[in-house]
Design a protein around this motif. Structure first.
Motif, PDB file in Angstrom:
ATOM      1  N   MET A   1       0.844  -1.176   0.000  1.00 23.95           N
ATOM      2  CA  MET A   1       0.000   0.000   0.000  1.00 23.95           C
ATOM      3  C   MET A   1       0.887   1.235   0.000  1.00 23.95           C
ATOM      4  N   ARG A   2       0.537   2.186  -0.836  1.00 26.07           N
ATOM      5  CA  ARG A   2       1.254   3.461  -0.920  1.00 26.07           C
ATOM      6  C   ARG A   2       0.455   4.534  -0.202  1.00 26.07           C
ATOM      7  N   ILE A   3       1.144   5.441   0.468  1.00 25.16           N
ATOM      8  CA  ILE A   3       0.509   6.575   1.123  1.00 25.16           C
ATOM      9  C   ILE A   3       0.834   7.810   0.291  1.00 25.16           C
ATOM     10  N   ILE A   4      -0.219   8.516  -0.120  1.00 25.14           N
ATOM     11  CA  ILE A   4      -0.057   9.704  -0.949  1.00 25.14           C
ATOM     12  C   ILE A   4      -0.861  10.854  -0.332  1.00 25.14           C
ATOM     13  N   PRO A   5      -0.583  12.085  -0.747  1.00 28.15           N
ATOM     14  CA  PRO A   5      -1.376  13.209  -0.238  1.00 28.15           C
ATOM     15  C   PRO A   5      -2.855  13.058  -0.622  1.00 28.15           C
ATOM     16  N   PHE A   6      -3.729  13.412   0.289  1.00 24.47           N
ATOM     17  CA  PHE A   6      -5.172  13.361   0.055  1.00 24.47           C
ATOM     18  C   PHE A   6      -5.574  14.398  -0.975  1.00 24.47           C
ATOM     19  N   GLU A   7      -6.495  14.011  -1.839  1.00 18.98           N
ATOM     20  CA  GLU A   7      -7.072  14.918  -2.830  1.00 18.98           C
ATOM     21  C   GLU A   7      -8.587  14.857  -2.710  1.00 18.98           C
ATOM     22  N   LEU A   8      -9.250  15.923  -3.057  1.00 20.14           N
ATOM     23  CA  LEU A   8     -10.703  16.001  -3.013  1.00 20.14           C
ATOM     24  C   LEU A   8     -11.353  14.814  -3.733  1.00 20.14           C
ATOM     25  N   ALA A   9     -10.799  14.426  -4.878  1.00 20.56           N
ATOM     26  CA  ALA A   9     -11.359  13.315  -5.661  1.00 20.56           C
ATOM     27  C   ALA A   9     -11.362  12.006  -4.871  1.00 20.56           C
ATOM     28  N   HIS A  10     -10.393  11.813  -3.973  1.00 22.33           N
ATOM     29  CA  HIS A  10     -10.356  10.588  -3.169  1.00 22.33           C
ATOM     30  C   HIS A  10     -11.579  10.527  -2.252  1.00 22.33           C
ATOM     31  N   GLY A  11     -11.829  11.623  -1.553  1.00 23.14           N
ATOM     32  CA  GLY A  11     -12.979  11.658  -0.647  1.00 23.14           C
ATOM     33  C   GLY A  11     -14.290  11.509  -1.385  1.00 23.14           C
ATOM     34  N   GLU A  12     -14.404  12.179  -2.516  1.00 19.59           N
ATOM     35  CA  GLU A  12     -15.646  12.087  -3.296  1.00 19.59           C
ATOM     36  C   GLU A  12     -15.875  10.665  -3.794  1.00 19.59           C
ATOM     37  N   ALA A  13     -14.819   9.989  -4.229  1.00 18.76           N
ATOM     38  CA  ALA A  13     -14.953   8.606  -4.707  1.00 18.76           C
ATOM     39  C   ALA A  13     -15.373   7.680  -3.563  1.00 18.76           C
ATOM     40  N   LEU A  14     -14.798   7.859  -2.394  1.00 18.21           N
ATOM     41  CA  LEU A  14     -15.170   7.022  -1.252  1.00 18.21           C
ATOM     42  C   LEU A  14     -16.627   7.236  -0.875  1.00 18.21           C
ATOM     43  N   LEU A  15     -17.074   8.472  -0.845  1.00 19.99           N
ATOM     44  CA  LEU A  15     -18.454   8.761  -0.475  1.00 19.99           C
ATOM     45  C   LEU A  15     -19.445   8.337  -1.548  1.00 19.99           C
ATOM     46  N   GLU A  16     -19.005   8.373  -2.807  1.00 19.93           N
ATOM     47  CA  GLU A  16     -19.914   8.050  -3.905  1.00 19.93           C
ATOM     48  C   GLU A  16     -20.430   6.625  -3.814  1.00 19.93           C
ATOM     49  N   ASP A  17     -19.511   5.659  -3.637  1.00 21.27           N
ATOM     50  CA  ASP A  17     -20.004   4.285  -3.619  1.00 21.27           C
ATOM     51  C   ASP A  17     -19.039   3.270  -3.025  1.00 21.27           C
ATOM     52  N   ASP A  18     -18.052   3.692  -2.301  1.00 20.04           N
ATOM     53  CA  ASP A  18     -17.039   2.729  -1.893  1.00 20.04           C
ATOM     54  C   ASP A  18     -16.776   2.712  -0.391  1.00 20.04           C
ATOM     55  N   LEU A  19     -17.686   3.255   0.432  1.00 19.30           N
ATOM     56  CA  LEU A  19     -17.461   3.269   1.875  1.00 19.30           C
ATOM     57  C   LEU A  19     -17.466   1.865   2.456  1.00 19.30           C
ATOM     58  N   ASN A  20     -16.637   1.648   3.470  1.00 16.94           N
ATOM     59  CA  ASN A  20     -16.563   0.333   4.108  1.00 16.94           C
ATOM     60  C   ASN A  20     -17.793   0.046   4.962  1.00 16.94           C
ATOM     61  N   ASP A  21     -18.490   1.081   5.420  1.00 22.06           N
ATOM     62  CA  ASP A  21     -19.632   0.897   6.302  1.00 22.06           C
ATOM     63  C   ASP A  21     -20.508   2.141   6.174  1.00 22.06           C
ATOM     64  N   GLU A  22     -21.801   1.959   5.990  1.00 15.23           N
ATOM     65  CA  GLU A  22     -22.700   3.104   5.841  1.00 15.23           C
ATOM     66  C   GLU A  22     -22.730   3.979   7.089  1.00 15.23           C
ATOM     67  N   ARG A  23     -22.363   3.431   8.250  1.00  9.62           N
ATOM     68  CA  ARG A  23     -22.300   4.253   9.463  1.00  9.62           C
ATOM     69  C   ARG A  23     -21.211   5.311   9.345  1.00  9.62           C
ATOM     70  N   ASN A  24     -20.314   5.144   8.390  1.00 13.75           N
ATOM     71  CA  ASN A  24     -19.227   6.098   8.161  1.00 13.75           C
ATOM     72  C   ASN A  24     -19.672   7.250   7.262  1.00 13.75           C
ATOM     73  N   ARG A  25     -20.875   7.164   6.722  1.00 15.85           N
ATOM     74  CA  ARG A  25     -21.362   8.209   5.807  1.00 15.85           C
ATOM     75  C   ARG A  25     -21.861   9.413   6.609  1.00 15.85           C
ATOM     76  N   PRO A  26     -21.337  10.598   6.323  1.00 11.77           N
ATOM     77  CA  PRO A  26     -21.811  11.801   7.020  1.00 11.77           C
ATOM     78  C   PRO A  26     -23.293  12.055   6.737  1.00 11.77           C
ATOM     79  N   ALA A  27     -23.965  12.653   7.688  1.00  7.15           N
ATOM     80  CA  ALA A  27     -25.387  12.978   7.539  1.00  7.15           C
ATOM     81  C   ALA A  27     -25.586  13.930   6.363  1.00  7.15           C
ATOM     82  N   PRO A  28     -26.707  13.792   5.653  1.00 11.14           N
ATOM     83  CA  PRO A  28     -26.976  14.665   4.501  1.00 11.14           C
ATOM     84  C   PRO A  28     -26.969  16.154   4.856  1.00 11.14           C
ATOM     85  N   GLU A  29     -27.240  16.476   6.109  1.00  8.88           N
ATOM     86  CA  GLU A  29     -27.261  17.869   6.540  1.00  8.88           C
ATOM     87  C   GLU A  29     -25.916  18.563   6.363  1.00  8.88           C
ATOM     88  N   PHE A  30     -24.839  17.778   6.261  1.00 13.51           N
ATOM     89  CA  PHE A  30     -23.513  18.364   6.071  1.00 13.51           C
ATOM     90  C   PHE A  30     -23.327  18.908   4.659  1.00 13.51           C
TER      91      PHE A  30
END
Length: 148
Positions: free
Chosen positions: A1-30
């Motif tokens: 595994m490589r560690i790289i600087p975080f980019e906005l696209a990484h977070g968006e991709a994880l939230l779009e459809d790749d989260l490990n657990d739905e409990r990790n999804r921020p509330a829509p109010e955010f």
């Protein structure tokens, strides 16, 4: 595994459809909060064979104080130990480089595995925050103070 600087696209991709657990999804109010997570040299992403595994970092609150965060991908389970060690090392590095004396995290009370995670990171439990979440759920406050 490589560690790289975080980019906005990484977070968006994880939230779009790749989260490990739905409990990790921020509330829509955010709303679209991901742009606020991008702070140079304060967040990082783990990638394995071209796939996102997890992203983590510290969101500065004010001088010396920050809120730790983590988004995990479905692949996180295959890399649990490595991710845990990299996140602990990375958060400590960021806190040290940024001169932070307090790193805190709010973790859902109905997700008991998070207490073990927080302890592994070196955090101490500070209490329960009743109805803290935008969804009305209780959260636990964990933090490192000073000797980070």
């Amino acid at each position: 595994m490589r560690i790289i600087p975080f980019e906005l696209a990484h977070g968006e991709a994880l939230l779009e459809d790749d989260l490990n657990d739905e409990r990790n999804r921020p509330a829509p109010e955010f709303g679209n909060f991901m742009p606020t997570m991008v702070h140079e040299d304060m967040a990082f992403t783990g990638i394995d064979n071209g796939y996102l595994v997890a992203a983590a970092g510290i969101l500065p609150i004010w001088k010396g104080v920050g809120e730790a965060w983590l988004l995990g991908a479905n692949r996180l389970g295959k890399h649990k130990i490595r991710v845990a060690k990299e996140v602990r090392k990375g958060l400590h590095r960021v806190a040290d480089e940024q001169g932070m004396w307090r790193i805190q995290a709010a973790m859902r009370s109905d997700w008991p595995e998070l207490a073990r995670w927080a302890r592994f990171l070196g955090m101490k439990h500070e209490g329960t925050m009743k109805k803290f979440g935008a969804n009305g759920l209780d959260y636990e406050r964990w933090a490192w103070v000073d000797g980070i």
